[in-house]
Design a protein around this motif. Structure first.
Motif, PDB file in Angstrom:
ATOM      1  N   GLN A 173       0.709  -1.047  -0.099  1.00 29.19           N
ATOM      2  CA  GLN A 173      -0.069   0.004   0.056  1.00 29.19           C
ATOM      3  C   GLN A 173       0.745   1.185  -0.064  1.00 29.19           C
ATOM      4  O   GLN A 173       1.800   1.162   0.483  1.00 29.19           O
ATOM      5  N   VAL A 174       0.539   2.233  -0.480  1.00 32.07           N
ATOM      6  CA  VAL A 174       0.883   3.749  -0.542  1.00 32.07           C
ATOM      7  C   VAL A 174       0.329   4.406   0.417  1.00 32.07           C
ATOM      8  O   VAL A 174      -1.044   4.515   0.299  1.00 32.07           O
ATOM      9  N   VAL A 175       1.114   5.337   0.888  1.00 30.18           N
ATOM     10  CA  VAL A 175       0.499   6.371   1.707  1.00 30.18           C
ATOM     11  C   VAL A 175       0.937   7.949   1.206  1.00 30.18           C
ATOM     12  O   VAL A 175       2.193   8.096   1.021  1.00 30.18           O
ATOM     13  N   VAL A 176      -0.180   8.785   1.063  1.00 27.92           N
ATOM     14  CA  VAL A 176      -0.048  10.030   0.595  1.00 27.92           C
ATOM     15  C   VAL A 176      -0.580  11.037   1.367  1.00 27.92           C
ATOM     16  O   VAL A 176      -1.364  10.699   2.108  1.00 27.92           O
ATOM     17  N   ILE A 177       0.090  12.166   1.567  1.00 26.05           N
ATOM     18  CA  ILE A 177      -0.406  13.248   2.215  1.00 26.05           C
ATOM     19  C   ILE A 177      -1.076  14.441   1.471  1.00 26.05           C
ATOM     20  O   ILE A 177      -0.568  14.943   0.515  1.00 26.05           O
ATOM     21  N   ILE A 178      -2.384  14.714   1.786  1.00 29.21           N
ATOM     22  CA  ILE A 178      -3.352  15.845   1.108  1.00 29.21           C
ATOM     23  C   ILE A 178      -3.574  16.930   2.123  1.00 29.21           C
ATOM     24  O   ILE A 178      -3.728  16.449   3.279  1.00 29.21           O
ATOM     25  N   THR A 194      -5.244  21.718   7.991  1.00 32.92           N
ATOM     26  CA  THR A 194      -5.081  20.225   8.341  1.00 32.92           C
ATOM     27  C   THR A 194      -4.945  19.538   7.082  1.00 32.92           C
ATOM     28  O   THR A 194      -4.965  19.689   6.031  1.00 32.92           O
ATOM     29  N   TYR A 195      -4.446  18.082   7.433  1.00 31.27           N
ATOM     30  CA  TYR A 195      -3.886  17.221   6.519  1.00 31.27           C
ATOM     31  C   TYR A 195      -4.474  15.659   6.667  1.00 31.27           C
ATOM     32  O   TYR A 195      -4.747  15.627   7.514  1.00 31.27           O
ATOM     33  N   ASP A 196      -4.654  15.307   5.681  1.00 27.62           N
ATOM     34  CA  ASP A 196      -5.134  13.733   5.604  1.00 27.62           C
ATOM     35  C   ASP A 196      -4.164  13.076   5.093  1.00 27.62           C
ATOM     36  O   ASP A 196      -3.337  13.074   4.305  1.00 27.62           O
ATOM     37  N   TYR A 197      -4.088  11.787   5.769  1.00 23.40           N
ATOM     38  CA  TYR A 197      -3.088  10.612   5.316  1.00 23.40           C
ATOM     39  C   TYR A 197      -3.880   9.622   4.605  1.00 23.40           C
ATOM     40  O   TYR A 197      -4.956   9.013   5.205  1.00 23.40           O
ATOM     41  N   LEU A 198      -3.820   9.648   3.337  1.00 23.73           N
ATOM     42  CA  LEU A 198      -4.509   8.642   2.313  1.00 23.73           C
ATOM     43  C   LEU A 198      -3.872   7.337   2.222  1.00 23.73           C
ATOM     44  O   LEU A 198      -2.716   7.288   1.852  1.00 23.73           O
TER      45      LEU A 198
END
Length: 115
Positions: A63-68, A102-106
């Motif tokens: 799995q890959v984790v990105v921040i938006i 604020t940021y979300d980790y997807l």
């Protein structure tokens, strides 16, 4: 990557958000999933530490984790295209603080063909 180290330059990858649609080929009658982009945004790739990587299962390592930046249009289950591959958002770890920015980790899971 810690949140306090995020800069605007960190968000240097494009993430296409959208849905998939089954399209049938009129010539031979086969069908395939096609990605339909609804909007795009920039994201920052998240790099796991080596110590944390040792704790993950084989499936989690893929799995890959990105921040938006927080976006209410992005939610678990929505499809996205990242680095030329089709992914599904399996976890949206939202920052629920009352902060201005604020940021979300997807967590993105690769969508395998035929599944």
């Amino acid at each position: 990557m810690a949140l306090n180290k995020l800069t605007p330059a960190s968000f240097n990858r494009k993430l296409q958000i959208g849905t998939t649609k089954t399209v049938q080929n009129p010539i031979n009658g086969t069908s395939k999933q096609t990605f339909i982009s609804q909007f795009s945004l920039y994201c920052a790739p998240y790099t796991r530490s080596i110590a944390y990587s040792y704790q993950l299962t084989a499936e989690q390592l893929e799995q890959v984790v990105v921040i938006i930046r927080h976006n209410p249009k992005v939610y678990e289950g929505i499809k996205c295209q990242y680095q030329g591959n089709l992914y599904s958002v399996v976890n949206d770890s939202m920052d629920d603080s009352n902060s201005y920015l604020t940021y979300d980790y997807l967590t993105l899971k690769l969508v395998t063909k035929g599944a």
